[in-house]
Write a protein that holds these residues in place. Structure first.
Motif, short mmCIF file in Angstrom:
data_model
loop_
_atom_site.label_atom_id
_atom_site.label_comp_id
_atom_site.label_asym_id
_atom_site.label_seq_id
_atom_site.Cartn_x
_atom_site.Cartn_y
_atom_site.Cartn_z
N GLY A 11 52.93 18.45 43.79
CA GLY A 11 53.46 19.61 43.08
C GLY A 11 54.91 19.42 42.68
N TYR A 12 55.72 18.90 43.61
CA TYR A 12 57.13 18.63 43.27
C TYR A 12 57.22 17.60 42.16
CZ TYR A 12 58.97 21.23 47.26
OH TYR A 12 59.30 22.22 48.12
N ALA A 13 56.41 16.55 42.24
CA ALA A 13 56.46 15.50 41.22
C ALA A 13 56.04 16.04 39.86
CB ALA A 13 55.56 14.34 41.63
N ALA A 14 55.02 16.89 39.83
CA ALA A 14 54.57 17.47 38.56
C ALA A 14 55.65 18.36 37.95
CB ALA A 14 53.28 18.26 38.78
N LEU A 15 56.29 19.16 38.79
CA LEU A 15 57.35 20.04 38.27
C LEU A 15 58.54 19.25 37.76
CD1 LEU A 15 57.25 22.94 40.87
CD2 LEU A 15 56.53 22.99 38.50
N ILE A 16 58.92 18.21 38.48
CA ILE A 16 60.05 17.39 38.03
C ILE A 16 59.70 16.67 36.73
CG2 ILE A 16 61.41 15.34 38.64
CD1 ILE A 16 61.38 16.44 41.54
N THR A 17 58.44 16.26 36.58
CA THR A 17 58.01 15.62 35.34
C THR A 17 58.10 16.59 34.16
OG1 THR A 17 56.53 14.19 36.60
CG2 THR A 17 56.11 14.40 34.24
N VAL A 18 57.65 17.81 34.38
CA VAL A 18 57.72 18.82 33.30
C VAL A 18 59.17 19.13 32.95
CG1 VAL A 18 57.16 21.20 32.70
CG2 VAL A 18 55.48 19.80 33.85
N VAL A 19 60.05 19.17 33.96
CA VAL A 19 61.48 19.39 33.68
C VAL A 19 62.03 18.25 32.84
CG1 VAL A 19 63.76 19.44 34.77
CG2 VAL A 19 61.95 20.88 35.66
N ALA A 20 61.68 17.02 33.18
CA ALA A 20 62.16 15.87 32.42
C ALA A 20 61.64 15.90 30.98
CB ALA A 20 61.74 14.58 33.11
N ILE A 21 60.38 16.24 30.80
CA ILE A 21 59.81 16.30 29.44
C ILE A 21 60.48 17.40 28.62
CG2 ILE A 21 57.71 16.86 28.15
CD1 ILE A 21 56.16 15.42 30.39
N SER A 22 60.72 18.55 29.26
CA SER A 22 61.36 19.63 28.50
C SER A 22 62.82 19.30 28.18
CB SER A 22 61.25 20.94 29.26
OG SER A 22 61.88 20.84 30.51
N LEU A 23 63.51 18.60 29.08
CA LEU A 23 64.88 18.17 28.76
C LEU A 23 64.87 17.19 27.60
CD1 LEU A 23 66.53 17.75 32.28
CD2 LEU A 23 67.08 19.43 30.54
N TYR A 24 63.89 16.30 27.59
CA TYR A 24 63.76 15.38 26.46
C TYR A 24 63.51 16.15 25.16
CZ TYR A 24 62.01 11.66 23.49
OH TYR A 24 61.82 10.78 22.46
N GLY A 25 62.68 17.18 25.23
CA GLY A 25 62.41 18.00 24.05
C GLY A 25 63.64 18.74 23.56
N ILE A 26 64.49 19.17 24.48
CA ILE A 26 65.71 19.86 24.09
C ILE A 26 66.68 18.90 23.42
CG2 ILE A 26 67.76 21.04 24.98
CD1 ILE A 26 65.93 22.29 27.11
N VAL A 27 66.82 17.73 24.00
CA VAL A 27 67.81 16.77 23.49
C VAL A 27 67.32 16.09 22.21
CG1 VAL A 27 69.02 14.62 24.03
CG2 VAL A 27 68.81 16.40 25.76
N ILE A 41 60.08 26.35 28.23
CA ILE A 41 59.29 25.62 29.24
C ILE A 41 60.18 25.20 30.40
CG2 ILE A 41 57.99 23.49 29.65
CD1 ILE A 41 56.91 23.80 26.78
N LEU A 42 61.40 24.77 30.10
CA LEU A 42 62.34 24.39 31.16
C LEU A 42 62.66 25.58 32.07
CD1 LEU A 42 64.28 22.31 32.42
CD2 LEU A 42 66.01 23.14 30.83
N GLY A 43 62.89 26.74 31.47
CA GLY A 43 63.19 27.92 32.27
C GLY A 43 62.03 28.34 33.16
N ASP A 44 60.84 28.31 32.59
CA ASP A 44 59.66 28.69 33.38
C ASP A 44 59.38 27.68 34.49
OD1 ASP A 44 59.36 30.91 31.81
OD2 ASP A 44 57.86 30.00 30.50
N THR A 45 59.59 26.40 34.19
CA THR A 45 59.38 25.38 35.21
C THR A 45 60.41 25.50 36.33
OG1 THR A 45 58.54 23.91 33.50
CG2 THR A 45 59.10 22.91 35.58
N ALA A 46 61.63 25.82 35.97
CA ALA A 46 62.65 26.02 37.00
C ALA A 46 62.29 27.20 37.89
CB ALA A 46 64.02 26.23 36.34
N ASN A 47 61.74 28.26 37.29
CA ASN A 47 61.32 29.41 38.10
C ASN A 47 60.20 29.03 39.06
OD1 ASN A 47 63.17 31.08 36.88
ND2 ASN A 47 61.72 31.81 35.35
N VAL A 48 59.24 28.26 38.58
CA VAL A 48 58.15 27.83 39.46
C VAL A 48 58.69 26.92 40.57
CG1 VAL A 48 56.01 26.47 39.55
CG2 VAL A 48 56.38 28.08 37.70
#
Length: 130
Positions: A11-27, A41-48
């Motif tokens: 679960g932690y790995a999946a959330l960190i992966t989604v955070v990384a993908i959303s940061l890539y999408g922002i940049v 998506i980054l905000g929702d993932t951070a909340n989860v």
């Protein structure tokens, strides 16, 4: 117990992966709309992730609500040992409201940029500016 620990790490790995993908999408996202979606998506993932950090794994788990109106000292001690921490849930409720306000503000700005420049592509806007 081992399966639960593996699922927790997954679960932690999946959330960190989604955070990384959303940061890539922002940049690297070419469009302001895609950047806004990635930010959401980054905000929702951070909340989860915050809820996940506050969750208690293993054994009995109870919601952060006292089961009786007149608790004794033993009931309070038991409750503290088995209840989920309510602070992350309160933080997430506040973050959801703030995230919604920021998203609406950014959506308004993107609409204004589109009205002024006729595009939401970042590179085209940079060339039009100067």
């Amino acid at each position: 117990m081992i399966i639960e620990a593996i699922l927790q790490l997954y679960g932690y790995a999946a959330l960190i992966t989604v955070v990384a993908i959303s940061l890539y999408g922002i940049v690297r996202g070419p469009s302001l709309i895609k950047k806004l979606i990635a930010l959401t998506i980054l905000g929702d993932t951070a909340n989860v992730l915050i809820i996940f950090l506050g969750f208690r794994f293993g054994g009995e788990i109870y919601p952060p609500i006292l089961p009786t109106l007149n608790p004794t000292q033993e009931t309070i001690s038991w409750f503290i040992s088995v209840a989920v921490d309510p602070v992350p849930q309160c933080l997430v409720i506040t973050a959801i409201v703030i995230n919604m306000a920021i998203t609406m503000f950014l959506a308004f700005l993107i609409i204004q940029v589109y009205r002024l420049y006729g595009t939401t592509m970042v590179k085209k806007i940079a060339r039009l500016k100067g």
